[in-house]
Design a protein around this motif. Structure first.
Motif, PDB file in Angstrom:
ATOM      1  N   GLU A 500       0.814  -1.210   0.000  1.00 31.82           N
ATOM      2  CA  GLU A 500       0.000   0.000   0.000  1.00 31.82           C
ATOM      3  C   GLU A 500       0.850   1.265   0.000  1.00 31.82           C
ATOM      4  O   GLU A 500       0.343   2.364  -0.243  1.00 31.82           O
ATOM      5  CB  GLU A 500      -0.953   0.023   1.188  1.00 31.82           C
ATOM      6  N   GLU A 503       2.141   3.590  -3.838  1.00 31.53           N
ATOM      7  CA  GLU A 503       1.599   4.841  -4.357  1.00 31.53           C
ATOM      8  C   GLU A 503       2.117   6.033  -3.564  1.00 31.53           C
ATOM      9  O   GLU A 503       2.388   7.101  -4.122  1.00 31.53           O
ATOM     10  CB  GLU A 503       0.069   4.823  -4.345  1.00 31.53           C
ATOM     11  N   TRP A 504       2.279   5.867  -2.245  1.00 33.59           N
ATOM     12  CA  TRP A 504       2.858   6.943  -1.430  1.00 33.59           C
ATOM     13  C   TRP A 504       4.269   7.275  -1.921  1.00 33.59           C
ATOM     14  O   TRP A 504       4.637   8.452  -2.010  1.00 33.59           O
ATOM     15  CB  TRP A 504       2.898   6.483   0.027  1.00 33.59           C
ATOM     16  N   PRO A 508       0.464   8.879  -7.638  1.00 35.60           N
ATOM     17  CA  PRO A 508      -0.618   8.191  -8.359  1.00 35.60           C
ATOM     18  C   PRO A 508      -0.325   7.960  -9.839  1.00 35.60           C
ATOM     19  O   PRO A 508      -0.756   6.951 -10.396  1.00 35.60           O
ATOM     20  CB  PRO A 508      -1.815   9.135  -8.173  1.00 35.60           C
ATOM     21  N   ASN A 511       2.000   5.021 -10.142  1.00 32.06           N
ATOM     22  CA  ASN A 511       1.270   3.834  -9.689  1.00 32.06           C
ATOM     23  C   ASN A 511       0.336   3.329 -10.792  1.00 32.06           C
ATOM     24  O   ASN A 511       0.181   2.120 -10.992  1.00 32.06           O
ATOM     25  CB  ASN A 511       0.477   4.160  -8.423  1.00 32.06           C
ATOM     26  N   GLU A 512      -0.300   4.247 -11.510  1.00 37.11           N
ATOM     27  CA  GLU A 512      -1.155   3.842 -12.632  1.00 37.11           C
ATOM     28  C   GLU A 512      -0.312   3.248 -13.769  1.00 37.11           C
ATOM     29  O   GLU A 512      -0.766   2.359 -14.493  1.00 37.11           O
ATOM     30  CB  GLU A 512      -1.968   5.028 -13.127  1.00 37.11           C
ATOM     31  N   ARG A 515       0.161  -0.232 -12.884  1.00 38.75           N
ATOM     32  CA  ARG A 515      -1.056  -0.989 -13.195  1.00 38.75           C
ATOM     33  C   ARG A 515      -1.113  -1.323 -14.684  1.00 38.75           C
ATOM     34  O   ARG A 515      -1.509  -2.427 -15.082  1.00 38.75           O
ATOM     35  CB  ARG A 515      -2.287  -0.200 -12.777  1.00 38.75           C
TER      36      ARG A 515
END
Length: 1014
Positions: A500, A503-504, A508, A511-512, A515
């Motif tokens: 978790e 992303e920190w 974001p 992080n995307e 993904r």
């Protein structure tokens, strides 16, 4: 085959598929593969944990035999929409190898070195090969794979790749990603793809590279701004292979290698078939300087200066770790060689290269540097490699030493590998220490000062308020990491505890991008879901191994009245001082038994294959079930009700405990002190109470009681070994293998044939001791007294000739027994009675300070082990303090100048096989010392685990094959290789195994010494 969208799969890695899906999966795997299909509750439970705080029950387990098995399993799982989780040694510390998936265990059959090019310094390996095993094959060529993780004895290369492992010497060699040249892996649609340099890629891999490059270009500014610049960054995916951000580029020439995308991906993108590795020259010489610091801050502040000297490693050990190591008898002598007084911290500074002479000036530079830093005389110089090796072994055991703390609170892994630039290391550690204190805990620090990655774990009780404190500490630690421009995940990966925070760390947008990488390679989310992408919260109590009361299924122990005293484990520990409460005050409804079982932290040290003993059954079967860790996990699940209300005394539990030979290797080798031999005694007592004892059990247990009578009929009983068909009949009726000879009965037992003039009465012996004369009690056990009386007679002659006043304890109608045979069959009450009678007979002699000298390791050492936990009180402690093996006694007396026998040379080489219990109690070195009293003797220790006999174990038909496989692993080949050598083995069953397996006579050290007296 059409690929379904990710939404059709089960939730990300934490929720099991429906029962009917799991049943269909098991059926198809059994029908369509050649692998072992393990879907029972016990097997799934054994794969539900790793070395983290998490536990997630998998859908099932497959142990594949062929590559086709893996490919088919991926196809089946895709059809049924069941996630797939590839697994190596299961030693990950963040929950990477736990998940509600089909776990595929690579370690049993996929451990080959597929290709090797010494000139090019490359090797291609299967993912299940263990690092130490690979390096053993490379060593003759002067090469090694230098990512030397502390778990090298059990860590697999596949797991290391998934984790982007680093190791103590990463300052010189880099991380895993810097040392991988290529990879072959299955994608979730079943295609096998080769990953490597861009110029070598096929169509599918090229498309992946193009996608990755486009993402890198799209997020170039974000990457430059948010990406940690330290080498120790293992979070997320390696999107920066097209735009290097590491202080150490992934490739020497700056080129792009697509295999690096898979490194650190935690098995979420593809399933590794093979890895091609970059090898390094094995250093021919090493020198070590141990810097002793008066304060922890000074050690941290000095690291930035020390690394400028060009060391290959700079490793930290703090005061708490030093104290814990000093408290461990196996580590204390080694640690003492490194200390100047009692420092607050030490740094192990290693220099390595081709020539030791060239390294010594660097060691002197270290000494000079520390003088310049105001610390003259602070360096212990260690130029010789043997003591260096011993000290590195202690450092490698750092985590496990730390985890040996008793009580429910344990050092918890969640911020243990944050990495910060060296110039900020002292300030960072000071700040984090203040955070720990704020939440009523403290950390023990150790590991990689050279690269700013220090392993630290605050002590938290995850059954109570640990989760809340973990969250609060992590949030404040993350602020410090950001302040000092570091990486939140620097070595041990993301998994469940740091996922978790990705992303920190990256923001974001990146992080995307991660993904998008996952979606491109694994659009259906088949591989290890819930890691890196869409991870759960780190403090989700439902995922904890010890779930708190607020969880849907809190961890609870089932009340149980133990037959042995486990109160030493039934304690609590202060999270700051680490001081434990009084025995029996820990609130365990099993009297401490469950807490002793729970000491297993799943580090997997029992999977090692080195010169130690642990774990002989696993070395043969390579099955998780037959491993100390596997047994401990099964016991834990049973006594907490997770396998059903009667699981502890079930047949499934019996199957799990069956191949434990009671070697006690784990008692010494397991860093957290899991004593499976004692746990098996506890289990057997409950199991046999429910299911009853067999005739074989009774014959084994009561042997000491009927041996005297049976010896009168030696000729009749020995017909079993000579009359055709008798052995076959015995196997059918009693279960003793017809392929074994049984010990030969004899009428001339020790008690009938010994020379009474060699022994004094009890009172005369005590009087002699009080007069200052040399005295000893010879404890003659059932085996050396009944079947091999020549050993007891020889021991008496050796001691008498050396001037000792001897006594031996006897009783009317028989002899005293330690209770060992009763313990082996779960008859603890009977064992207590026998041991109690023996202790009562020995007590006056022990109180007089007279050594109690035994010949059979398993019998004598019962007085120093099990007799102390059978409720016999202080008298048992008094006797245990005087109980010594024959060779321990002689070695002690020789050092004191009281034993100096006149011996002639043996005239032959001497091979020594140590009994498992001798190894467990550190009693092998004394045998070597005694053997060196023989003129010209150069005894050689056979590097072996258990011989495979283990009391009655190897005699049993159900265990014969496993017993012989244990013996053939090292012992019997070594004996055959030296046909002219004298073989010394102090264990009666060890001697029998050597006689049966190698047709060689092995002798007790007492018999050898007696034969050489002049």
């Amino acid at each position: 085959m059409r690929i379904e969208p990710a939404s059709t799969l089960q939730p990300a890695g934490t929720t099991l598929p429906p029962n009917e899906t799991c049943e269909a999966l098991a059926r198809r795997l059994a029908a369509e593969t050649e692998g072992e299909v393990l879907f029972d509750a016990g097997s799934r439970g054994r794969y539900a944990t790793d070395a983290s705080i998490y536990q997630i029950m998998p859908a099932g387990v497959l142990v594949p035999r062929t590559e086709r098995d893996i490919a088919v399993a991926i196809d089946i799982a895709r059809d049924l929409k069941v996630p797939v989780l590839p697994r190596g040694g299961g030693t990950s510390q963040c929950g990477q190898t736990t998940g509600a998936a089909l776990v595929i265990d690579n370690t049993k059959h996929f451990r080959k070195l597929l290709a090797f090019d010494a000139e090019a310094r490359t090797a291609t390996v299967e993912p299940g090969i263990v690092l130490d095993h690979l390096n053993a094959q490379l060593k003759p060529h002067g090469l090694w794979y230098p990512v030397d993780v502390s778990t090298s004895a059990q860590a697999t290369l596949g797991g290391m790749a998934g984790n982007n492992s680093c190791g103590s010497r990463s300052v010189a060699y880099g991380n895993m990603v810097h040392n991988v040249l290529g990879a072959s892996a299955w994608l979730s649609d079943g295609e096998l793809v080769d990953f490597g340099p861009l110029a070598t890629l096929g169509p599918r891999a090229s498309a992946i590279a193009q996608h990755l490059h486009a993402l890198a270009q799209q997020h170039r500014s974000e990457i430059a701004e948010r990406w940690p610049k330290v080498m120790r960054r293992v979070a997320g995916y390696n999107l920066d292979i097209f735009d290097n951000q590491s202080e150490k580029p992934y490739t020497a020439d700056g080129s792009v290698n697509l295999a690096h995308l898979l490194i650190g991906a935690e098995g979420t993108l593809a399933y590794t078939r093979s890895l091609t590795l970059k090898l390094s020259e094995l250093p021919r010489a090493k020198v070590l300087g141990i810097v002793n610091f008066p304060s922890f801050h000074k050690a941290m502040d000095s690291a930035q200066h020390i690394v400028k000297l060009g060391p290959t490693a700079v490793e930290l050990v703090d005061r708490t770790m030093i104290e814990l190591a000093l408290a461990n008898p196996a580590f204390r002598p080694t640690v003492e060689t490194a200390l100047i007084g009692m420092p607050e911290a030490i740094l192990l500074v290693e220099f390595s290269g081709a020539d030791k002479a060239a390294l010594l000036p660097q060691l002197r530079q270290l000494v000079e540097l520390m003088g310049d830093l105001g610390m003259p005389g602070s360096v212990v110089e260690m130029p010789d490699e043997a003591p260096q090796k011993n000290l590195w072994e202690v450092r490698k055991a750092g985590l496990n030493i730390m985890m040996s703390l008793k009580g429910d609170g344990k050092p918890v892994s969640f911020i243990e590998d944050c990495a910060v630039p060296l110039e900020h290391l002292a300030e960072y550690t000071d700040g984090l220490t203040e955070v720990f204190a704020k939440y009523g805990s403290r950390g023990t620090w150790y590991a990689h000062a050279s690269v700013g990655t220090l392993h630290v774990r605050p002590i938290l009780d995850m059954r109570t308020d640990g989760a809340a404190k973990m969250r609060a500490i992590a949030e404040e630690a993350s602020a410090l990491v950001r302040k000092y421009k570091g990486a939140f995940s620097g070595e041990h990966g993301d998994g469940l505890c740091r996922g978790e925070w990705i992303e920190w760390q990256f923001g974001p947008a990146i992080n995307e991008a991660f993904r998008a990488i996952k979606t491109h390679l694994d659009p259906i989310g088949l591989f290890n879901p819930g890691k890196i992408i869409d991870p759960p919260k780190m403090d989700d109590g439902a995922l904890f191994r010890f779930a708190p009361p607020t969880a849907p299924k809190p961890y609870k122990r089932i009340p149980l009245t133990p037959v042995l005293d486990w109160s030493a484990w039934n304690v609590q520990a202060d999270p700051v001082t680490e001081v434990t409460t009084a025995p029996g005050t820990g609130g365990d409804v099993t009297g401490g038994f469950a807490k002793a079982v729970e000491m297993c932290n799943n580090n997997g040290h029992c999977r090692k294959f080195d010169a130690g003993t642990m774990c002989p059954s696993y070395r043969v079967t390579r099955d998780e079930q037959h491993l100390t860790r596997g047994r401990a996990n099964t016991l834990r699940l049973a006594v907490s009700g997770q396998l059903g209300p009667d699981a502890f005394t079930s047949e499934a539990m019996h199957d799990t405990m069956d191949l434990c030979v009671g070697c006690k290797g784990c008692k010494r080798d397991c860093p957290t002190g899991v004593d499976m031999a004692k746990m098996k005694v506890e289990f057997l007592a409950h199991y046999k109470r429910k299911h009853g004892h067999t005739l074989k059990d009774k014959l084994v247990a009561h042997l000491p009681g009927y041996a005297r009578t049976a010896s009168h009929f030696a000729w009749l009983l020995n017909l079993r070994n000579t009359v055709p068909g008798a052995a076959w009949l015995g196997e059918k009726l009693l279960g003793f293998s017809a392929q074994r000879s049984l010990p030969a009965w004899r009428a001339d037992t020790f008690w009938r044939s010994h020379d009474a003039s060699l022994f004094a009465s009890r009172d005369d012996t005590i009087a002699a001791a009080q007069a200052g004369r040399k005295t000893a009690v010879l404890f003659v056990d059932t085996f050396n007294g009944t079947f091999e009386s020549e050993n007891a007679l020889a021991a008496a002659r050796v001691l008498h000739a050396a001037g000792y006043v001897l006594h031996t304890v006897e009783k009317a109608g028989g002899h005293h027994c330690c209770g060992r045979t009763y313990l082996a069959t779960g008859m603890v009450d009977e064992a207590k009675a026998k041991a109690g009678a023996l202790i009562d007979a020995l007590l006056p002699l022990a109180q007089a300070g007279i050594a109690i000298v035994g010949l059979e390791p398993s019998c004598l050492l019962t007085l120093r082990d099990e007799a102390l936990v059978m409720g016999l009180g202080d008298k048992a402690v008094t006797v245990s303090q005087q109980a010594l093996l024959f060779e321990e006694f002689l070695a002690r007396e020789a050092k004191a100048g009281r034993f100096a026998p006149r011996l002639k040379p043996a005239g032959k080489p001497i091979l020594l096989h140590g009994h498992c219990h001798q190894k467990a109690f550190g009693a092998v070195p004394p045998i070597l010392e005694v053997l060196r009293l023989i003129p010209e003797a150069q005894p050689e220790l056979i590097e072996s685990s258990c011989c495979g006999m283990a009391g009655s174990f190897g005699y049993e038909a159900s265990h014969y094959e496993v017993s012989m496989q244990m013996a053939e692993a090292a012992l019997l080949p070594a004996v055959r290789k030296n046909p002219d050598a004298i073989v010394v083995a102090d264990g009666t069953s060890c001697r029998h195994q050597i006689a049966d397996g190698a047709q060689r006579e092995a002798v007790h050290v007492a018999k050898l010494l007696d034969s050489l007296r002049v």
